[in-house]
Design a protein around this motif. Structure first.
Motif, PDB file in Angstrom:
ATOM      1  N   ALA A 176      14.020  53.645  74.388  1.00  0.00           N
ATOM      2  CA  ALA A 176      14.681  53.822  75.688  1.00  0.00           C
ATOM      3  C   ALA A 176      14.206  55.114  76.356  1.00  0.00           C
ATOM      4  CB  ALA A 176      16.192  53.871  75.487  1.00  0.00           C
ATOM      5  N   VAL A 177      14.231  55.134  77.703  1.00  0.00           N
ATOM      6  CA  VAL A 177      13.776  56.334  78.422  1.00  0.00           C
ATOM      7  C   VAL A 177      14.685  57.532  78.178  1.00  0.00           C
ATOM      8  CG1 VAL A 177      12.409  55.286  80.273  1.00  0.00           C
ATOM      9  CG2 VAL A 177      14.882  55.514  80.542  1.00  0.00           C
ATOM     10  N   GLU A 178      15.904  57.271  77.711  1.00  0.00           N
ATOM     11  CA  GLU A 178      16.806  58.397  77.393  1.00  0.00           C
ATOM     12  C   GLU A 178      16.291  59.214  76.195  1.00  0.00           C
ATOM     13  OE1 GLU A 178      20.274  56.127  76.460  1.00  0.00           O
ATOM     14  OE2 GLU A 178      19.771  55.973  74.346  1.00  0.00           O
ATOM     15  N   MET A 179      15.289  58.657  75.456  1.00  0.00           N
ATOM     16  CA  MET A 179      14.807  59.336  74.248  1.00  0.00           C
ATOM     17  C   MET A 179      13.781  60.411  74.596  1.00  0.00           C
ATOM     18  SD  MET A 179      16.560  58.213  71.800  1.00  0.00           S
ATOM     19  CE  MET A 179      15.799  58.351  70.188  1.00  0.00           C
ATOM     20  N   THR A 180      14.194  61.354  75.439  1.00  0.00           N
ATOM     21  CA  THR A 180      13.307  62.483  75.739  1.00  0.00           C
ATOM     22  C   THR A 180      13.462  63.495  74.610  1.00  0.00           C
ATOM     23  OG1 THR A 180      14.985  63.732  76.945  1.00  0.00           O
ATOM     24  CG2 THR A 180      13.674  62.157  78.219  1.00  0.00           C
ATOM     25  N   PRO A 181      12.417  64.259  74.350  1.00  0.00           N
ATOM     26  CA  PRO A 181      12.529  65.282  73.305  1.00  0.00           C
ATOM     27  C   PRO A 181      13.737  66.200  73.522  1.00  0.00           C
ATOM     28  CG  PRO A 181      10.248  64.990  73.934  1.00  0.00           C
ATOM     29  CD  PRO A 181      11.053  64.148  74.875  1.00  0.00           C
ATOM     30  N   ARG A 182      13.934  66.616  74.783  1.00  0.00           N
ATOM     31  CA  ARG A 182      15.053  67.536  75.050  1.00  0.00           C
ATOM     32  C   ARG A 182      16.396  66.877  74.711  1.00  0.00           C
ATOM     33  NH1 ARG A 182      17.034  70.517  80.585  1.00  0.00           N
ATOM     34  NH2 ARG A 182      17.526  68.418  81.275  1.00  0.00           N
ATOM     35  N   ASN A 183      16.544  65.617  75.097  1.00  0.00           N
ATOM     36  CA  ASN A 183      17.808  64.909  74.839  1.00  0.00           C
ATOM     37  C   ASN A 183      18.029  64.685  73.335  1.00  0.00           C
ATOM     38  OD1 ASN A 183      20.164  63.799  75.874  1.00  0.00           O
ATOM     39  ND2 ASN A 183      19.288  61.737  76.058  1.00  0.00           N
ATOM     40  N   ILE A 184      16.965  64.380  72.624  1.00  0.00           N
ATOM     41  CA  ILE A 184      17.073  64.183  71.168  1.00  0.00           C
ATOM     42  C   ILE A 184      17.510  65.490  70.499  1.00  0.00           C
ATOM     43  CG2 ILE A 184      15.733  63.744  69.057  1.00  0.00           C
ATOM     44  CD1 ILE A 184      14.003  61.791  70.825  1.00  0.00           C
ATOM     45  N   VAL A 185      16.842  66.591  70.884  1.00  0.00           N
ATOM     46  CA  VAL A 185      17.170  67.892  70.277  1.00  0.00           C
ATOM     47  C   VAL A 185      18.614  68.284  70.631  1.00  0.00           C
ATOM     48  CG1 VAL A 185      16.658  70.372  70.370  1.00  0.00           C
ATOM     49  CG2 VAL A 185      14.786  68.710  70.140  1.00  0.00           C
ATOM     50  N   TRP A 186      19.016  68.040  71.886  1.00  0.00           N
ATOM     51  CA  TRP A 186      20.379  68.403  72.308  1.00  0.00           C
ATOM     52  C   TRP A 186      21.409  67.629  71.488  1.00  0.00           C
ATOM     53  CZ3 TRP A 186      24.722  66.052  74.441  1.00  0.00           C
ATOM     54  CH2 TRP A 186      25.681  66.933  74.962  1.00  0.00           C
ATOM     55  N   HIS A 187      21.181  66.324  71.323  1.00  0.00           N
ATOM     56  CA  HIS A 187      22.119  65.523  70.534  1.00  0.00           C
ATOM     57  C   HIS A 187      22.109  65.920  69.058  1.00  0.00           C
ATOM     58  CE1 HIS A 187      22.524  62.878  74.059  1.00  0.00           C
ATOM     59  NE2 HIS A 187      23.698  62.603  73.518  1.00  0.00           N
ATOM     60  N   ALA A 188      20.953  66.306  68.554  1.00  0.00           N
ATOM     61  CA  ALA A 188      20.879  66.763  67.164  1.00  0.00           C
ATOM     62  C   ALA A 188      21.730  68.020  66.992  1.00  0.00           C
ATOM     63  CB  ALA A 188      19.420  67.031  66.778  1.00  0.00           C
ATOM     64  N   ALA A 189      21.562  68.965  67.917  1.00  0.00           N
ATOM     65  CA  ALA A 189      22.300  70.233  67.843  1.00  0.00           C
ATOM     66  C   ALA A 189      23.813  70.002  67.945  1.00  0.00           C
ATOM     67  CB  ALA A 189      21.826  71.178  68.949  1.00  0.00           C
ATOM     68  N   GLN A 190      24.216  69.055  68.794  1.00  0.00           N
ATOM     69  CA  GLN A 190      25.641  68.769  68.988  1.00  0.00           C
ATOM     70  C   GLN A 190      26.265  68.047  67.805  1.00  0.00           C
ATOM     71  OE1 GLN A 190      27.576  69.651  71.767  1.00  0.00           O
ATOM     72  NE2 GLN A 190      25.728  70.848  72.108  1.00  0.00           N
ATOM     73  N   ASN A 191      25.436  67.408  66.988  1.00  0.00           N
ATOM     74  CA  ASN A 191      25.965  66.525  65.950  1.00  0.00           C
ATOM     75  C   ASN A 191      25.573  66.935  64.532  1.00  0.00           C
ATOM     76  OD1 ASN A 191      27.334  64.033  67.378  1.00  0.00           O
ATOM     77  ND2 ASN A 191      25.558  64.614  68.612  1.00  0.00           N
ATOM     78  N   GLY A 192      25.192  68.183  64.374  1.00  0.00           N
ATOM     79  CA  GLY A 192      24.931  68.697  63.035  1.00  0.00           C
ATOM     80  C   GLY A 192      23.714  68.080  62.355  1.00  0.00           C
ATOM     81  N   ILE A 193      22.735  67.650  63.160  1.00  0.00           N
ATOM     82  CA  ILE A 193      21.485  67.140  62.575  1.00  0.00           C
ATOM     83  C   ILE A 193      20.487  68.301  62.615  1.00  0.00           C
ATOM     84  CG2 ILE A 193      19.672  65.381  62.725  1.00  0.00           C
ATOM     85  CD1 ILE A 193      21.778  63.711  64.392  1.00  0.00           C
ATOM     86  N   ASP A 194      20.153  68.816  61.421  1.00  0.00           N
ATOM     87  CA  ASP A 194      19.389  70.062  61.334  1.00  0.00           C
ATOM     88  C   ASP A 194      17.886  69.860  61.483  1.00  0.00           C
ATOM     89  OD1 ASP A 194      21.710  71.740  60.475  1.00  0.00           O
ATOM     90  OD2 ASP A 194      21.695  70.308  58.821  1.00  0.00           O
ATOM     91  N   ILE A 195      17.395  68.707  60.995  1.00  0.00           N
ATOM     92  CA  ILE A 195      15.941  68.468  60.953  1.00  0.00           C
ATOM     93  C   ILE A 195      15.667  67.107  61.589  1.00  0.00           C
ATOM     94  CG2 ILE A 195      13.918  68.176  59.448  1.00  0.00           C
ATOM     95  CD1 ILE A 195      15.488  69.805  57.304  1.00  0.00           C
ATOM     96  N   VAL A 196      14.744  67.088  62.550  1.00  0.00           N
ATOM     97  CA  VAL A 196      14.382  65.828  63.217  1.00  0.00           C
ATOM     98  C   VAL A 196      12.864  65.672  63.181  1.00  0.00           C
ATOM     99  CG1 VAL A 196      14.422  64.514  65.370  1.00  0.00           C
ATOM    100  CG2 VAL A 196      16.359  65.998  64.790  1.00  0.00           C
ATOM    101  N   ALA A 197      12.398  64.584  62.602  1.00  0.00           N
ATOM    102  CA  ALA A 197      10.960  64.294  62.649  1.00  0.00           C
ATOM    103  C   ALA A 197      10.701  63.368  63.831  1.00  0.00           C
ATOM    104  CB  ALA A 197      10.506  63.646  61.356  1.00  0.00           C
ATOM    105  N   ILE A 198       9.782  63.775  64.695  1.00  0.00           N
ATOM    106  CA  ILE A 198       9.396  62.954  65.856  1.00  0.00           C
ATOM    107  C   ILE A 198       8.237  62.067  65.405  1.00  0.00           C
ATOM    108  CG2 ILE A 198       8.414  63.028  68.194  1.00  0.00           C
ATOM    109  CD1 ILE A 198      11.346  64.027  68.019  1.00  0.00           C
TER     110      ILE A 198
END
Lengths: 246, 113
Positions: A19-41
């Motif tokens: 989905a177009v909502e899957m921008t890097p910035r949006n992914i990182v923001w949601h990770a930070a808000q939800n306690g996801i420490d490590i994200v592999a793109i």
């Protein structure tokens, strides 16, 4: 030593199926808000949005790992994970030399957007990314490993695009670090349901194509000193008191 | 009908298993999914695929197949050829597409099971 929550398989809007909502910035923001420490793109056969994700994660507590979901000539998907962007860039050169050369048909497969850390459109990727490379699984895993990366066979519990669906079983001598199961298989049951996994460590990840997938999908939790790929590798093999928490 | 009969009448090249050509062919199967072949191909079948990976040999051995044909001009990997030779599996290649080859096999009397 502390607990890090990791999602090792996330697609951005570069993947035509995401989905177009899957921008890097949006992914990182949601990770930070939800306690996801490590994200592999991990976009299909390309890493163009990794730089934006790394930039978006600057100043946050989120660690971005440069990665890619590779499709080999046997139509096997695996996740290539790297510590440093330069390792991914070196791998991208190998991938570019082994693409089919076909162009993407946006109407049929969806668009492939490259963006920056502020969600601005930088480019539309023309080459078809949802296609197999001319590189074999064995060669690809070998080269990823030689560059210092990890190779993790994607969703081995799925009936398509997995090493088990395409090749029946895991060939001996393959340079694989681990296998991944999708949300349809509890990680604890994977070895029993799929004996062909053998003794390889099993990970699970969201394989997210939407933010909802990303938030609801399975994650790993590791005990690590630092959120690095080297430490994750040790955790998968229970070395130096690093380990998998769940 | 033996593998040798097929090699004599169709555009097939023997790349491994020269000494196993007397094997009887009792049917045919076509698939590029190795797990599917393991599950459904009957022993004695000639198997048509475009996969040239070495797992092909293990699957042929496991399923007791008479021969494997790598079709469409695909080239089996060197490890695949070596493994077929070591395990006594007949490995053939053809420049025909899988569709063309299966049509010709069927006309030669090789049927599915």
């Amino acid at each position: 030593m502390r607990r890090f929550v990791a999602d090792l398989h996330v697609h951005t809007l570069l993947s035509p199926c995401a989905a177009v909502e899957m921008t890097p910035r949006n992914i990182v923001w949601h990770a930070a808000q939800n306690g996801i420490d490590i994200v592999a793109i991990t976009d299909h056969n390309a890493g163009d949005n990794v730089t934006a994700a790394l930039a978006a994660a600057k100043g946050t507590d989120v660690t971005v790992l440069p990665g890619m979901e590779v499709e080999t000539k046997e139509e096997v998907h695996f996740i290539a994970l790297f510590e440093k962007p330069r390792q991914l860039f070196a791998w991208e050169k190998v991938v570019a030399a082994h693409r089919s050369g076909r162009m993407n048909d946006t109407d049929k497969f969806g668009a492939q957007f490259v963006v920056d850390a502020e969600d601005n459109l930088v480019a539309v990727k023309e080459e078809m990314l949802l296609a197999s490379l001319t590189l074999s699984l064995a060669e690809a895993c070998e080269q990823v490993t030689a560059l210092g990366g990890l190779a993790i066979a994607s969703h081995v519990d799925r009936p398509a695009y997995s090493v088990l669906s395409q090749l029946g079983f895991i060939p001996p001598g393959l340079a694989l670090t681990a296998v991944e199961v999708s949300r349809r298989t509890p990680r604890a049951e994977a070895a029993q349901r799929f004996p062909a996994i053998g003794g390889l460590p099993v990970v699970t990840a969201s394989d997210a194509h939407t933010i909802e997938d990303f938030l609801s999908g399975p994650k790993m939790a590791f005990n690590l000193e630092e959120p690095t790929l080297a430490e994750i590798r040790q955790a998968l093999y229970n070395e130096n008191s690093r380990g998998v928490v769940l | 009908m033996t593998v040798n009969d097929l090699v004599g009448s169709l555009p097939l090249t023997v790349v491994a298993g020269q000494d196993k050509l007397a094997a009887e062919v009792t049917g045919g199967y076509v698939s590029d999914l190795l797990s599917n072949v393991m599950g459904f191909a009957a022993p004695g079948s000639v198997w048509v695929t475009m996969q040239g990976h070495q797992n092909v040999v293990a699957v042929a051995s496991l399923a007791g197949l008479a021969a494997v044909v790598v079709a469409g001009g695909a080239v089996p990997e060197p490890e695949t050829v070596a493994k077929a030779e070591a395990e006594g599996i007949v490995l053939l290649t053809t420049s025909l597409t899988s569709f063309e080859l299966v049509g010709q096999l069927y006309r030669s009397g090789v049927k599915g099971q």
